[in-house]
Enzyme design. Structure first.
Site, PDB file in Angstrom:
ATOM      1  CG  HIS A  39      -2.121  -0.485   0.656  1.00 46.20           C
ATOM      2  ND1 HIS A  39      -2.279  -2.046   1.017  1.00 46.20           N
ATOM      3  CD2 HIS A  39      -3.509  -0.392   0.602  1.00 46.20           C
ATOM      4  CE1 HIS A  39      -3.302  -2.496   0.797  1.00 46.20           C
ATOM      5  NE2 HIS A  39      -4.054  -1.426   0.750  1.00 46.20           N
ATOM      6  CE  LYS A 104      -5.878 -10.290  12.373  1.00 45.10           C
ATOM      7  NZ  LYS A 104      -5.024 -11.119  13.813  1.00 45.10           N
TER       8      LYS A 104
END
Length: 186
Positions: A39, A104
């Site tokens: 990212h 998550k």
């Protein structure tokens, strides 16, 4: 009880509009892995006005860094990592067509607003069940940032990967709803 839904990538506005917080989903098709370091690379490329190494339009990114592949297997354990670490970068990827994320944990308010604005969806995969989730992976191929090791970008072909919709395009958040539903009032 929430309905079980079978969906396939690439995700479209029509598919995403039919997903609601709490839905149990079985996802099939192509998904990309990308964790923190990938990212950060995406952000660097975007800031320099360069193309990303993969086209994210309609795609799903799984916040996952698979373990080494054991002999005779398609991939090693591939459980989800904490999604909030990608929150800084997520709106810029949604603006480039990303339609879904798997991870998550909770997302920031900025990411939840971006999910609504760009008509995307956030799925949770069961943490601590990476070996079980690897059974959903039919094929795996390294596609970018090989120097990042397990944080490189892989494309997985998955079949009926079990997920739960956490954040939908209607602004719902299953985690917040769960807290309200089960709060004990004195």
């Amino acid at each position: 009880m929430a309905e079980k839904k079978m969906i396939e990538t690439p995700l479209t506005d029509e598919i995403v509009s039919d997903l609601h917080a709490g839905d149990r989903v079985y996802l099939s098709g192509k998904i990309f892995t990308a964790r923190d370091a990938a990212h950060a690379r995406f952000a660097q490329l975007i800031s320099r006005g360069e193309e990303l190494p993969v086209d994210l339009s309609g795609q799903v990114v799984y916040y996952c860094g698979p373990t080494p592949t054991p002999p005779g297997k398609v991939i090693g354990s591939c459980g989800p990592t904490t999604s909030s670490r990608m929150d800084t970068y997520t709106p810029m990827l949604l603006a480039r067509g990303l339609k879904g994320m798997i991870g998550k944990g909770k997302r920031s308010e900025e990411v939840k607003k971006a999910i609504v604005h760009y008509k995307a969806v956030y799925f949770a995969a069961l943490g601590g069940a990476g070996a079980l989730l690897s059974k959903s992976v039919v094929t795996s191929k390294l596609v970018a940032f090989e120097d990042l090791g397990p944080e490189a970008i892989y494309v997985f072909e998955v079949k009926e990967m079990p997920l739960v919709v956490i954040n939908d395009i209607y602004g719902r958040d299953l985690y917040e709803e769960g807290i309200r539903k089960f709060r004990v009032v004195d």
